[in-house]
Design an enzyme around this catalytic site. Structure first.
Site, PDB file in Angstrom:
ATOM      1  N   HIS A  39      29.546  50.741  42.290  1.00  0.00           N
ATOM      2  CA  HIS A  39      30.338  49.514  42.519  1.00  0.00           C
ATOM      3  C   HIS A  39      29.432  48.352  42.954  1.00  0.00           C
ATOM      4  O   HIS A  39      29.481  47.896  44.099  1.00  0.00           O
ATOM      5  CB  HIS A  39      31.375  49.838  43.599  1.00  0.00           C
ATOM      6  CG  HIS A  39      32.512  48.889  43.730  1.00  0.00           C
ATOM      7  ND1 HIS A  39      32.351  47.547  43.980  1.00  0.00           N
ATOM      8  CD2 HIS A  39      33.847  49.080  43.659  1.00  0.00           C
ATOM      9  CE1 HIS A  39      33.541  46.979  44.063  1.00  0.00           C
ATOM     10  NE2 HIS A  39      34.471  47.889  43.873  1.00  0.00           N
ATOM     11  N   ARG A  98      31.851  56.818  49.712  1.00  0.00           N
ATOM     12  CA  ARG A  98      31.402  55.567  50.328  1.00  0.00           C
ATOM     13  C   ARG A  98      31.724  55.536  51.815  1.00  0.00           C
ATOM     14  O   ARG A  98      31.352  54.595  52.510  1.00  0.00           O
ATOM     15  CB  ARG A  98      32.025  54.357  49.622  1.00  0.00           C
ATOM     16  CG  ARG A  98      33.548  54.275  49.750  1.00  0.00           C
ATOM     17  CD  ARG A  98      34.102  53.010  49.102  1.00  0.00           C
ATOM     18  NE  ARG A  98      35.531  52.834  49.352  1.00  0.00           N
ATOM     19  CZ  ARG A  98      36.179  51.702  49.139  1.00  0.00           C
ATOM     20  NH1 ARG A  98      35.540  50.643  48.663  1.00  0.00           N
ATOM     21  NH2 ARG A  98      37.471  51.613  49.378  1.00  0.00           N
ATOM     22  N   ASP A 126      40.032  41.463  37.224  1.00  0.00           N
ATOM     23  CA  ASP A 126      39.865  42.866  37.639  1.00  0.00           C
ATOM     24  C   ASP A 126      40.165  43.748  36.433  1.00  0.00           C
ATOM     25  O   ASP A 126      41.286  44.219  36.258  1.00  0.00           O
ATOM     26  CB  ASP A 126      40.817  43.143  38.821  1.00  0.00           C
ATOM     27  CG  ASP A 126      40.587  44.515  39.446  1.00  0.00           C
ATOM     28  OD1 ASP A 126      39.737  45.277  38.937  1.00  0.00           O
ATOM     29  OD2 ASP A 126      41.269  44.825  40.440  1.00  0.00           O
ATOM     30  N   GLN A 133      41.456  55.269  49.012  1.00  0.00           N
ATOM     31  CA  GLN A 133      41.091  54.384  47.895  1.00  0.00           C
ATOM     32  C   GLN A 133      39.601  54.508  47.589  1.00  0.00           C
ATOM     33  O   GLN A 133      38.776  54.451  48.496  1.00  0.00           O
ATOM     34  CB  GLN A 133      41.461  52.940  48.298  1.00  0.00           C
ATOM     35  CG  GLN A 133      40.683  51.819  47.645  1.00  0.00           C
ATOM     36  CD  GLN A 133      41.471  51.051  46.592  1.00  0.00           C
ATOM     37  OE1 GLN A 133      42.531  51.478  46.150  1.00  0.00           O
ATOM     38  NE2 GLN A 133      40.939  49.908  46.194  1.00  0.00           N
ATOM     39  N   GLU A 165      30.625  47.127  37.605  1.00  0.00           N
ATOM     40  CA  GLU A 165      30.670  48.478  38.153  1.00  0.00           C
ATOM     41  C   GLU A 165      30.642  49.502  37.029  1.00  0.00           C
ATOM     42  O   GLU A 165      31.626  49.678  36.321  1.00  0.00           O
ATOM     43  CB  GLU A 165      31.944  48.627  38.987  1.00  0.00           C
ATOM     44  CG  GLU A 165      32.206  47.442  39.918  1.00  0.00           C
ATOM     45  CD  GLU A 165      33.654  47.388  40.437  1.00  0.00           C
ATOM     46  OE1 GLU A 165      34.327  48.429  40.446  1.00  0.00           O
ATOM     47  OE2 GLU A 165      34.093  46.290  40.842  1.00  0.00           O
ATOM     48  N   ARG A 197      31.528  46.315  52.523  1.00  0.00           N
ATOM     49  CA  ARG A 197      31.978  45.267  51.598  1.00  0.00           C
ATOM     50  C   ARG A 197      30.744  44.554  51.054  1.00  0.00           C
ATOM     51  O   ARG A 197      30.289  43.547  51.574  1.00  0.00           O
ATOM     52  CB  ARG A 197      32.889  44.274  52.349  1.00  0.00           C
ATOM     53  CG  ARG A 197      33.381  43.115  51.510  1.00  0.00           C
ATOM     54  CD  ARG A 197      34.336  43.510  50.426  1.00  0.00           C
ATOM     55  NE  ARG A 197      35.537  44.135  50.971  1.00  0.00           N
ATOM     56  CZ  ARG A 197      36.322  44.957  50.261  1.00  0.00           C
ATOM     57  NH1 ARG A 197      36.039  45.240  48.996  1.00  0.00           N
ATOM     58  NH2 ARG A 197      37.385  45.497  50.822  1.00  0.00           N
TER      59      ARG A 197
HETATM   60  C1  BG6 Z   1      37.374  47.280  42.280  1.00  0.00           C
HETATM   61  C2  BG6 Z   1      38.799  47.427  41.827  1.00  0.00           C
HETATM   62  O1  BG6 Z   1      36.609  48.283  41.717  1.00  0.00           O
HETATM   63  O2  BG6 Z   1      37.302  47.392  43.693  1.00  0.00           O
HETATM   64  C3  BG6 Z   1      39.656  46.396  42.518  1.00  0.00           C
HETATM   65  O3  BG6 Z   1      38.865  47.286  40.420  1.00  0.00           O
HETATM   66  C4  BG6 Z   1      39.508  46.509  44.020  1.00  0.00           C
HETATM   67  O4  BG6 Z   1      41.009  46.582  42.125  1.00  0.00           O
HETATM   68  C5  BG6 Z   1      38.038  46.404  44.384  1.00  0.00           C
HETATM   69  O5  BG6 Z   1      40.245  45.475  44.644  1.00  0.00           O
HETATM   70  C6  BG6 Z   1      37.744  46.534  45.868  1.00  0.00           C
HETATM   71  O6  BG6 Z   1      38.274  47.695  46.395  1.00  0.00           O
HETATM   72  P1  BG6 Z   1      38.147  48.000  47.929  1.00  0.00           P
HETATM   73  O7  BG6 Z   1      38.806  49.338  48.155  1.00  0.00           O
HETATM   74  O8  BG6 Z   1      36.663  48.069  48.238  1.00  0.00           O
HETATM   75  O9  BG6 Z   1      38.805  46.884  48.666  1.00  0.00           O
END
Ligand code: BG6
Length: 293
Positions: free
Chosen positions: A163, A87, A207, A82, A269, A58
């Site tokens: 990102h 990553r 977002d 996701q 990003e 994060r």
């Molecule tokens: C961004 C998305 O790129 O990443 C968001 O547009 C998302 O919708 C964010 O909440 C974080 O994603 P994650 O999977 O790292 O919690």
């Protein structure tokens, strides 16, 4: 004076003789830190970020591949996590290079391929691919470059994204230039299609997936208090996601600390996420961003 490299089991650190530095975690090839000569950190990293390989980091610069978000490519992406597996995989450090006799820059190379992927990810995405990720530190900039190759016989489709979590002083004083007239998808408003007018500023969760009209070479400028702080230039990456989670979304993320950390971060990003890049057998895709101080 030389460039100093330290390569441990979990991370690689490079420092220029003038003091600029970068730290890359092998988990995800995630850039964790980028500091200028004065030691001033440019990236935001959550105090609760998992750095032990149990979760995507994060903060810093996680790399999104081969799918953005939850995936929208039907059968082909339904088993992927996701933002994909890049990553969440351990990358190999392939080595460093500098221009001969030049200690004002260093390039670190990292690799991930289908052969070194965990079984569950290989099953979820059964293609043969190679990823080469390069992180180049100079006195004035950081460049991250992704090269994706199709090493198999089947064509595949992918999305990718750098990102980047930028560290800022106060989100209320941030504005981002380079998006005037850009069409975007508002992910907070049920993916409504909209058009940006003027700079991007923040007064709640944001977002958005933008496709700036000037193309990738059109610079994106992060301003604080009306002063330009960083300039981002893309190469072959047409889309830019801008994200700030604000209060409620931050509260829902277990690895987001401190809880009011959203005031100190903004994600810009660079990627290719609005549609799908198709790679035929033997073909390669290259995309990059350079962030200038
Ligand atoms: C961004 C998305 O790129 O990443 C968001 O547009 C998302 O919708 C964010 O909440 C974080 O994603 P994650 O999977 O790292 O919690």
């Amino acid at each position: 004076a030389q460039v100093t490299i330290s390569h441990g089991n979990a991370r690689v650190t490079a420092e220029l003789p003038t003091g600029e530095s970068v730290v890359v975690l092998l988990h995800g090839a995630t850039v964790l830190s980028w500091k200028d000569a004065a030691g001033d950190e440019k990236l935001w990293l959550s105090d609760a970020a998992k750095l032990d390989g149990t979760k995507a980091v994060r903060g810093g610069i996680p790399l999104v591949f081969p799918v953005f978000g939850a995936g929208s490519n039907g059968e082909k992406t339904k088993s992927l996590p996701q933002h994909g597996f890049a990553r969440n995989s351990r990358w190999e450090f392939l080595g460093k290079s500098t221009s001969e006799g030049d200690s004002s820059n260093v390039k670190l190379d990292f690799g991930l391929s289908s052969e070194s992927l965990d079984d569950e990810y290989q099953k979820a995405w059964p293609f043969r691919f190679g990823l080469l990720y390069s992180v180049t530190l100079t006195r004035e900039s950081l460049t991250t470059t992704i090269v994706i190759t199709n090493d198999g016989d089947e064509p595949f489709e992918f999305q990718t994204l750098l990102h980047t979590y930028f560290r800022i002083k106060d989100i209320a004083k941030v504005s981002i230039d380079g998006f005037d007239n850009a069409p975007y998808i508002d992910q907070v408003a049920a993916k409504a299609a909209k058009t940006q007018s003027g700079n991007i500023t923040f007064d709640g969760e944001l977002d958005n997936i933008y496709t700036p009209t000037g193309g990738p070479k059109q610079p994106i400028v992060l301003q604080e208090d009306g002063k330009p702080r960083l300039r981002l230039v893309r190469d072959n990456l047409d889309d830019v996601v801008v994200w700030n989670p604000h209060v409620a979304k931050s509260a829902g993320m277990g690895d987001f600390e401190p809880k009011d950390g959203w005031k100190k971060m903004v994600c810009i990003e660079a990627g290719s996420v609005r549609s799908w890049q198709k790679l035929d057998k033997g073909d390669a895709f290259e995309g990059a961003q350079t962030i200038h101080l």
